[in-house]
Design an enzyme around this catalytic site. Structure first.
Site, PDB file in Angstrom:
ATOM      1  N   GLU A 120     -10.202 -27.800   9.939  1.00 28.97           N
ATOM      2  CA  GLU A 120     -10.718 -28.731   8.922  1.00 28.97           C
ATOM      3  C   GLU A 120     -10.068 -30.100   9.063  1.00 28.97           C
ATOM      4  O   GLU A 120      -8.868 -30.196   9.343  1.00 28.97           O
ATOM      5  CB  GLU A 120     -10.444 -28.169   7.520  1.00 28.97           C
ATOM      6  CG  GLU A 120     -11.146 -26.847   7.266  1.00 28.97           C
ATOM      7  CD  GLU A 120     -10.910 -26.302   5.859  1.00 28.97           C
ATOM      8  OE1 GLU A 120     -10.328 -27.025   5.014  1.00 28.97           O
ATOM      9  OE2 GLU A 120     -11.308 -25.155   5.611  1.00 28.97           O
ATOM     10  N   GLU A 183     -19.817 -29.658   5.257  1.00 30.05           N
ATOM     11  CA  GLU A 183     -19.873 -28.839   4.037  1.00 30.05           C
ATOM     12  C   GLU A 183     -20.082 -29.723   2.815  1.00 30.05           C
ATOM     13  O   GLU A 183     -19.310 -30.669   2.572  1.00 30.05           O
ATOM     14  CB  GLU A 183     -18.588 -27.995   3.884  1.00 30.05           C
ATOM     15  CG  GLU A 183     -18.625 -27.135   2.615  1.00 30.05           C
ATOM     16  CD  GLU A 183     -17.633 -25.983   2.603  1.00 30.05           C
ATOM     17  OE1 GLU A 183     -16.959 -25.742   3.614  1.00 30.05           O
ATOM     18  OE2 GLU A 183     -17.547 -25.322   1.548  1.00 30.05           O
TER      19      GLU A 183
END
Ligand code: KIV
Length: 266
Positions: A120, A183
């Site tokens: 991430e 996302e």
């Protein structure tokens, strides 16, 4: 079933983007589930650190350990015949130093049959992505709502800072990521980023304009009570079916109808 059942490779991702063929990704954490998803033709199985919330019953993914990810990655990769398997790097396994990030990413490839890792972060992780990729380890990036940033973000919130998201997407592509998860990025922005980037975008709550989609297995099959992300389409209500099946079993044992003649040895 897909007509082409040879194992999916990293270069297939960019071929499929160029062909406009949508890429399908689902999370998986264990052998039998991975086997089912693989045989259904899912292109890529992501061993997500969402294992923390879906399987371990945690509120966040922060407590998931590297050893746990290694274990689940091995189970999933053992089952996959066609799908490309990507292992998530858990919180604090790649942020401390680039050296540690390379070494722990490398262990995933050495000790399991996974083909890539996911981590991430956008611009701030670009140098780390570059270092891992230079060690010949394919990286899937993940930007937008990054669950490992939950404490800084103050919750699971849609990310709308356009310039920052665009810069993040460009930075991870330039650093050598082979794909990027978007996302909870607004659909229009996700579509623009998809057009700008040379690598495929895999959306979750990011609209139909992405090159592919990913869903969390437990969300799409109704296996978790309570919070229901609005982007997660339910393809089955397995939670309800499991509850009914277990209740029938309890009833059958109590009233003596299980086991029957055919279920007993003589
Ligand atoms: O951990 C996970 O399952 C993920 C997906 C939501 C992309 O990162």
């Amino acid at each position: 079933m897909p007509s082409d059942d040879r194992p999916v490779t990293i270069p297939d991702f960019s071929t499929w983007k160029n062909q406009g063929r949508k890429i399908t990704v689902l999370t998986a954490y264990d052998f039998p589930t991975a086997k089912l998803l693989d045989s259904a033709g899912v292109d890529c199985l992501l061993v997500g650190d969402s294992v923390g919330t879906t399987v371990q019953g945690r509120d966040t993914t922060l407590g998931v350990t590297y050893e746990q990810m290694l274990y689940h990655s091995e189970l999933v990769a053992r089952a996959a015949r066609r799908a490309l398997v990507v292992a998530d790097l858990p919180f604090l396994s790649y942020q401390v130093s680039r050296r540690q990030a390379i070494s722990l990413s490398g262990r995933i490839l050495k000790e399991t049959s996974c083909q890539a890792v996911k981590l991430e972060g956008g611009e701030r992780m670009a140098a780390t992505i570059e270092a891992i990729v230079k060690a010949e380890i394919p990286v899937m990036a993940h930007i937008g709502l990054t669950p490992q940033s939950i404490r800084r973000l103050g919750g699971y919130k849609v990310q709308r800072a356009e310039d920052a998201l665009r810069a993040d997407a460009q930075a991870v592509a330039q650093a050598g990521a082979f794909a990027v998860v978007l996302e909870c990025v607004p659909a229009e922005l996700a579509a623009t980023i998809t057009t700008l980037l040379p690598i495929p975008t895999i959306g979750i709550g990011a609209g139909p304009g992405c090159d592919g989609q990913v869903l969390v297995f437990h969300d799409m099959l109704g296996l978790i009570d309570g919070f229901r992300p609005r982007f997660a389409r339910r393809y089955a209500e397995l939670g309800e079916q499991i509850r009914k099946a277990a209740a029938s079993y309890v009833q059958d044992v109590r009233d003596g109808s299980f086991p029957g003649e055919g279920e007993s040895f003589r």
